[in-house]
Design an enzyme around this catalytic site. Structure first.
Site, PDB file in Angstrom:
ATOM      1  N   HIS A 249      95.780 103.131  58.259  1.00  0.00           N
ATOM      2  CA  HIS A 249      96.807 102.200  57.810  1.00  0.00           C
ATOM      3  C   HIS A 249      96.567 100.836  58.451  1.00  0.00           C
ATOM      4  O   HIS A 249      96.791 100.652  59.643  1.00  0.00           O
ATOM      5  CB  HIS A 249      98.192 102.768  58.197  1.00  0.00           C
TER       6      HIS A 249
ATOM      7  N   LYS B 212      97.509 107.928  43.684  1.00  0.00           N
ATOM      8  CA  LYS B 212      96.617 108.090  44.832  1.00  0.00           C
ATOM      9  C   LYS B 212      95.856 109.410  44.761  1.00  0.00           C
ATOM     10  O   LYS B 212      94.664 109.467  45.081  1.00  0.00           O
ATOM     11  CB  LYS B 212      97.408 107.987  46.141  1.00  0.00           C
TER      12      LYS B 212
END
Length: 282
Positions: A134, A93
């Site tokens: 999210h 990431k």
């Protein structure tokens, strides 16, 4: 806007933004996966048309406007938002976010469900314009976007993220950057305990799920949901949270063994349930 990664979550995020009227650039270096992602979005759009949620012409325009790209470097400079949605591994990431930052978007979001936003922010040029967004699987059905504020995330960035969520018909909840945030901690506790119950022979996966959906009115049981999320994703999150929150988040051996066998849930066709064909998505 841009979406980096065409896995289960990336496809859903790209879809809801496209259907919300945004121009979408979807980055996926694997040609087969990128083609499959576009096919999944077309199928989802057809389902929405069949149920009368959208006109056929509008759906065709929305999905037709999604541009598939092979690398982050192909993204235009200065996009309004880029959402990173690659697997839950910190080093991966961080590298992807560094590449995204070089494209100078106005706002960068990670779809992480457990990794620290502040740790990820070390890889971006401007941490005030970085946060967590999210989403939940299936993205087209579940209404929440959990917005995660890092230590340096600005109020303006939070407001922009909430506006993006509202623009695609979602509700948002703002949480602090703590391990597992709010939703992942609560969800994972139940999922891991359900897996331990299968492991200990307490009941079958079907009966555990039936008990939860019937007694507590959850729309889906923890084991079926784990299959939908991906057992490899569950394992990654549990492994990370166990290191920062303690052994009660340690992944059960059954989960580790299933992932090692390639039984990843819906995406592989087998998990706690058999998934003989891709589920209809809309």
């Amino acid at each position: 806007m841009g979406v980096v990664g065409a896995g289960t979550m990336g496809v859903g995020i790209a879809y809801v933004f496209a259907m919300g009227g945004y121009g979408v650039h979807l980055v996926e270096p694997d040609t087969a996966r990128r083609d499959a992602a576009l096919a999944t979005m077309r199928e989802a759009a057809r389902g929405a048309v069949a149920r009368g949620k959208v006109e056929a012409d509008a759906a065709d325009r929305a999905i037709g406007s999604v541009k598939g790209l092979t690398s982050v470097g192909d993204l235009p400079h200065g996009l309004s938002l880029i959402v990173e949605t690659v697997p839950e591994r910190l080093a991966l990431k961080q590298q992807v976010l560094s590449d995204i930052a070089s494209r100078t978007p106005e706002l960068i979001a990670s779809n992480t469900s457990a990794l620290s936003i502040d740790d990820l922010a070390k890889s971006v040029t401007d941490p005030t314009a970085f946060l967590g967004m999210h989403f939940f699987n299936p993205v087209w059905s579940l209404m929440l976007v959990e917005i995660v504020r890092g230590a340096r995330t600005s109020d303006d960035s939070i407001a922009r993220a909430r506006a993006f969520a509202e623009g695609i018909g979602k509700k948002s909840a703002v949480v602090s950057d703590r391990p597992g945030f709010a939703t992942s901690r609560l969800d994972l506790v139940q999922a891991l305990e359900a897996i331990r119950m299968v492991e200990d022979g307490v009941a079958s996966a079907e009966d555990i799920d039936r008990a939860i959906t019937t007694a507590y009115r959850h729309p889906v049981g923890p084991l079926r949901l784990s299959d939908m999320v991906g057992l490899d994703v569950r394992l990654d999150i549990a492994t990370h949270l166990a290191t920062v929150l303690g052994p009660h988040f340690a992944p059960p051996k059954l989960l580790q063994d299933m992932v090692a066998r390639g039984e990843l849930g819906q995406k592989s066709g087998k998990g706690f349930y058999d998934w003989p064909a891709p589920a209809s998505q809309a």
